[in-house]
Scaffold this motif. Structure first.
Motif, short mmCIF file in Angstrom:
data_model
loop_
_atom_site.label_atom_id
_atom_site.label_comp_id
_atom_site.label_asym_id
_atom_site.label_seq_id
_atom_site.Cartn_x
_atom_site.Cartn_y
_atom_site.Cartn_z
N SER A 29 60.02 33.56 39.98
CA SER A 29 59.68 34.86 40.46
C SER A 29 58.41 35.38 39.50
CB SER A 29 60.69 35.72 40.57
OG SER A 29 61.10 35.95 39.06
N ILE A 30 58.35 34.74 38.44
CA ILE A 30 57.11 35.20 37.55
C ILE A 30 56.07 33.98 37.24
CG2 ILE A 30 58.81 36.85 36.33
CD1 ILE A 30 59.10 34.92 34.01
N HIS A 31 56.26 32.81 37.86
CA HIS A 31 55.28 31.94 37.83
C HIS A 31 54.56 31.40 39.06
CE1 HIS A 31 56.34 31.77 33.65
NE2 HIS A 31 57.63 31.19 33.89
N ASN A 32 53.88 30.70 39.24
CA ASN A 32 53.38 30.27 40.30
C ASN A 32 53.78 28.70 40.42
OD1 ASN A 32 52.26 30.14 42.87
ND2 ASN A 32 50.18 29.28 42.08
N HIS A 33 54.78 28.34 39.89
CA HIS A 33 55.39 26.91 40.16
C HIS A 33 56.72 26.90 40.09
CE1 HIS A 33 54.99 27.78 35.61
NE2 HIS A 33 56.14 27.23 35.41
N SER A 34 57.59 25.82 40.36
CA SER A 34 59.06 25.91 40.35
C SER A 34 59.55 25.28 39.05
CB SER A 34 59.52 25.08 41.59
OG SER A 34 59.22 25.54 42.59
N ALA A 35 60.83 25.62 38.63
CA ALA A 35 61.37 24.98 37.81
C ALA A 35 62.55 23.94 38.49
CB ALA A 35 62.26 25.76 36.84
N TYR A 36 62.60 22.66 37.91
CA TYR A 36 63.35 21.56 38.40
C TYR A 36 64.06 20.61 37.42
CZ TYR A 36 64.01 17.27 41.28
OH TYR A 36 64.57 16.38 41.98
N ALA A 37 65.40 20.17 37.75
CA ALA A 37 66.00 19.35 37.42
C ALA A 37 66.82 18.40 38.27
CB ALA A 37 66.97 19.89 36.27
N LEU A 38 67.36 17.34 37.70
CA LEU A 38 68.12 16.24 38.76
C LEU A 38 68.74 15.36 37.96
CD1 LEU A 38 66.62 14.01 41.46
CD2 LEU A 38 67.75 12.85 39.27
N ILE A 39 70.07 15.05 38.24
CA ILE A 39 70.88 14.36 37.74
C ILE A 39 71.28 13.06 38.82
CG2 ILE A 39 73.40 13.89 36.78
CD1 ILE A 39 73.27 16.58 35.52
N GLU A 40 71.49 12.05 38.53
CA GLU A 40 71.75 11.01 39.55
C GLU A 40 72.81 10.05 38.73
OE1 GLU A 40 70.05 7.59 42.30
OE2 GLU A 40 68.58 8.74 41.04
N ARG A 41 73.97 9.85 39.36
CA ARG A 41 75.19 9.05 38.83
C ARG A 41 75.55 8.07 39.77
NH1 ARG A 41 72.95 10.85 35.12
NH2 ARG A 41 73.76 11.92 33.19
N ASP A 42 76.31 6.94 39.53
CA ASP A 42 76.97 5.95 40.38
C ASP A 42 78.45 5.89 39.79
OD1 ASP A 42 78.05 4.13 41.86
OD2 ASP A 42 76.10 3.05 42.42
N LYS A 43 79.39 6.28 40.35
CA LYS A 43 80.73 6.44 39.66
C LYS A 43 81.32 5.10 39.93
CE LYS A 43 82.86 10.13 40.58
NZ LYS A 43 83.44 11.27 41.90
N ARG A 44 81.00 4.14 40.81
CA ARG A 44 81.62 2.88 41.08
C ARG A 44 81.72 1.82 40.10
NH1 ARG A 44 77.90 1.84 46.30
NH2 ARG A 44 76.29 2.61 44.90
#
Length: 270
Positions: free
Chosen positions: A255-270
């Protein structure tokens, strides 16, 4: 003189151009149709079932020695099932697709809006909120894998802004996206609940003034960075035995920037 010898006399006489040999010897990983709509039925935890519209992408692999695939067969497969395809018939449709198109692998993605009837936290006024859901199926070597993808809109409030500001803190609407490989049945609503419970606050379609006061103060008391959101959701997914692998993403539309904040986690539990 009218030469009739070149005129096909039956459907079998029409040349199958897609089936002729191709000399370039380059296999194609995915070929098919995109963005075809079809009615579907989806299990609903509260009312049993809901009817909605699916947007389908359907692909198979194409060996190097074939010129093309038969595009009309994808549409035939959709229409040969019940008028409204169910999630239960999804895997069968995937198997049918690779058989009918003589393919070794196949992919179907079915996107659809899913609605939940939510009660506001104080007034109890009810309204529908829509979520974007995808069912993603892949088959290779006879093995079918099914993933569910859910985009959950939530509220996030910045812990840093709350700490350094004398009056208020900036917050924003965020999308928490879960893509999970399942090994047993799981309700779509369970995945939505999981994401909403780890946000600063969930959102609603309709709020009265007492509700607006409640959700504003609730978010203020529960600040979350984008990093907090993905870590907290990932911890819940790790503990869920029906999920074999997952991707969790969070995008905060600042809401105070003209960009997004982003995060990702990817896991394979097999």
């Amino acid at each position: 003189m009218n030469n009739q010898s070149n005129i096909p006399t039956s459907e079998n006489a029409i040349v199958d151009v897609q089936g002729i040999a191709d000399s370039r010897r380059i296999a194609i990983d995915k070929v098919g149709i995109k963005a075809i709509r079809h009615p579907i039925r989806v299990k609903d935890r509260s009312v049993g079932e809901q009817h909605t519209i699916g947007l389908f992408d359907m692909y198979v692999n194409l060996p190097h020695d074939f010129k093309g695939t038969h595009m009309s067969r994808f549409v035939e497969i959709l229409n040969q099932h019940d008028r409204e395809i169910s999630v239960e018939s999804f895997g069968l449709m995937l198997e049918e697709m690779v058989q009918r198109l003589d393919a070794q692998s196949g992919y179907i993605e079915m996107q659809f809006p899913f609605f939940i009837d939510k009660a506001a936290p104080v007034s109890g006024v009810r309204s529908l909120l829509d979520y974007q859901v995808s069912l993603i199926g892949e088959i290779a070597g006879g093995e079918v894998q099914t993933r569910i993808k859910v985009v959950v809109p939530v509220t996030s409030l910045c812990p840093c802004s709350k700490t350094i500001s004398d009056r208020g803190a900036h917050n924003q609407r965020s999308h928490v996206t879960l893509t999970v490989l399942i090994n047993d049945f799981i309700w779509i609503e369970e995945l939505i609940d999981l994401a909403e419970q780890e946000a600063s606050c969930q959102i609603y379609g309709l709020l009265k003034r007492p509700d607006e006061k409640y959700v504003t103060e609730y978010a203020y008391d529960n600040p979350k960075f984008v990093e907090d959101m993905v870590r907290d959701v990932a911890a819940r997914l790790e503990a869920e035995p029906r999920i074999s692998a997952y991707i969790v993403e969070s995008e905060n539309f600042e809401s105070i920037h003209n960009h997004s904040a982003y995060a990702l986690i990817e896991r394979d539990k097999r």
